[in-house]
Design a protein around this motif. Structure first.
Motif, PDB file in Angstrom:
ATOM      1  N   GLY A 112      -2.894   5.731  -4.743  1.00 60.92           N
ATOM      2  CA  GLY A 112      -4.344   5.601  -4.638  1.00 60.92           C
ATOM      3  C   GLY A 112      -5.036   6.048  -5.903  1.00 60.92           C
ATOM      4  O   GLY A 112      -4.419   6.159  -6.977  1.00 60.92           O
ATOM      5  N   ALA A 124      -8.018  -1.884  -0.589  1.00 58.40           N
ATOM      6  CA  ALA A 124      -6.899  -1.482  -1.440  1.00 58.40           C
ATOM      7  C   ALA A 124      -7.363  -1.286  -2.877  1.00 58.40           C
ATOM      8  O   ALA A 124      -8.238  -2.002  -3.363  1.00 58.40           O
ATOM      9  CB  ALA A 124      -5.800  -2.548  -1.386  1.00 58.40           C
ATOM     10  N   GLN A 169      -1.346   4.693  -0.423  1.00 55.90           N
ATOM     11  CA  GLN A 169      -2.617   4.432   0.252  1.00 55.90           C
ATOM     12  C   GLN A 169      -2.381   4.386   1.761  1.00 55.90           C
ATOM     13  O   GLN A 169      -2.326   3.322   2.376  1.00 55.90           O
ATOM     14  CB  GLN A 169      -3.224   3.144  -0.285  1.00 55.90           C
ATOM     15  N   MET A 191       0.821  -1.212   0.000  1.00 54.66           N
ATOM     16  CA  MET A 191       0.000   0.000   0.000  1.00 54.66           C
ATOM     17  C   MET A 191       0.861   1.271   0.000  1.00 54.66           C
ATOM     18  O   MET A 191       0.494   2.277  -0.607  1.00 54.66           O
ATOM     19  CB  MET A 191      -0.919   0.016   1.228  1.00 54.66           C
TER      20      MET A 191
END
Length: 377
Positions: free
Chosen positions: A207, A262, A214, A202
């Motif tokens: 994003g 995610a 993220q 992440m």
């Protein structure tokens, strides 16, 4: 502040408080476990030989919830200036407005996780019926997918199918960690490795906007990882405390939903969507093979036994500690592979997935030696 410094702040704030709270809070849980009715007695399919407390999930829950509550107060600036005492830089406090917009989602997930935690505690104390446990798990999963809107996309334009797969995914991950909780340090260690691996994914995957990592999902995963590390202080061999169903249900749920939260829509490589499956390879392998063995032998799939991956490694001649460390190592390898998938081309991704597949195939070949020995006895 540089991006690496921002990530350093995130890791420190998300990991250290849960670790300390979980580790410290579990000392009184160990002491008063008998009064709480959270005791695991030797016998049956269990491999432990001593009476052991079962309340590890309490510390894990506190390790996640208390920092999240404190963080919520800080973000909403209801902490009487605590964020200034902590010396949080503007590059960190600048994210407060965005985090406030997602607090409802966060506490919806934590509330749903708490329902499963309470269910698991009840099961640890009195033993809940299988159908009730599955009913609550499917109900909570359906709430997250259909009401909160978290579901798998995987670039498939069929919402009915992906929503159904999302519900099944959540229930499967919950039960995979529950089934993996059969040796000292096993389920907690595997879960911590997977949470850390996916947090790294992440933090290296942009994003929806395509600019920032993220951070929200990474922060949740790091919080779970930190709380698990605090629990592992008590669960390391020889374990003084077991996770119990309360802990495994909560951890499995939060990891499963984090993977659904995610997004890989802005990732430079679309095959990055396979990262969660790669990271979860070992728990899913364990659950799949155990269910297959039970069905093949005509036994109930809901009755525990010693047919798990860890037990089979012990039958091959490894000690229990060696079996756990072996599974940790294989899980870490899959976690590193999931991180690579975010950064490689399609052909390189095929090679990475091929390595994971070959590693699992090697495990199957090694295990087949033990299966042949059993069939010849």
């Amino acid at each position: 502040m540089t991006g690496s410094a921002l990530i350093g702040w995130l890791v420190g704030l998300a990991v250290v408080p849960p670790l300390l709270i979980s580790m410290i809070s579990l000392y009184p849980v160990r002491r008063y476990a008998r009064q709480l009715g959270l005791i695991a007695n030797p016998g049956g399919h269990s491999t432990h030989t001593n009476v052991t407390p079962l309340g590890g999930g309490i510390g894990i829950w506190l390790g996640i919830m208390l920092p999240m509550a404190a963080g919520t107060l800080i973000v909403c600036e209801l902490d009487f200036g605590l964020h200034r005492l902590l010396g949080l830089p503007e590059s960190v406090t600048g994210f407060f407005a965005g985090v406030r917009l997602r607090l409802l989602q966060l506490w919806g997930l934590l509330g749903a996780g708490t329902v499963l935690f309470v269910l698991g505690l009840w099961d640890d104390r009195r033993g809940a019926p299988v159908l009730l446990r599955l009913g609550v798990e499917f109900g909570v999963a359906a709430f997250v997918v259909y009401v909160m809107g978290f579901g798998l996309t995987a670039f498939i334009g069929a919402p009915a199918l992906t929503n159904l797969l999302s519900v099944v995914w959540i229930v499967a991950v919950i039960n995979s960690f529950n089934m993996l909780d059969n040796m000292d340090g096993l389920s907690g260690g595997v879960a911590a490795i997977i949470a850390a691996s996916m947090a790294a994914v992440m933090l290296t995957t942009p994003g929806i906007g395509g600019s920032l990592p993220q951070l929200f999902v990474a922060g949740l995963l790091l919080s779970v990882c930190g709380s698990l590390l605090g629990f592992l202080w008590h669960n390391r061999p020889p374990a003084k405390l077991f996770m119990g169903d309360g802990g495994s249900y909560l951890v499995g749920f939060l990891i499963a939903v984090s993977m659904l939260m995610a997004t890989f829509a802005s990732a430079p490589r679309p095959h990055a969507v396979l990262a969660p499956i790669c990271a979860m390879a070992i728990p899913m392998y364990d659950m799949g093979t155990v269910l297959w063995i039970r069905i093949r032998e005509g036994r109930s799939i809901f009755v525990g036994d010693r047919s798990h991956f860890s037990h089979r490694l012990v039958e091959l001649g490894l000690s229990r500690t060696q079996a756990v460390l072996t599974i940790h190592l294989v899980t870490a390898t899959c976690g590193l592979a999931s991180l690579l998938l975010v950064h490689v081309t399609v052909l390189q991704a095929i090679a990475v997935l091929g390595i994971v597949g070959c590693m699992l195939l090697l495990v199957v070949i090694l295990e087949s030696t033990g299966w042949r020995k059993q069939s010849n006895e």
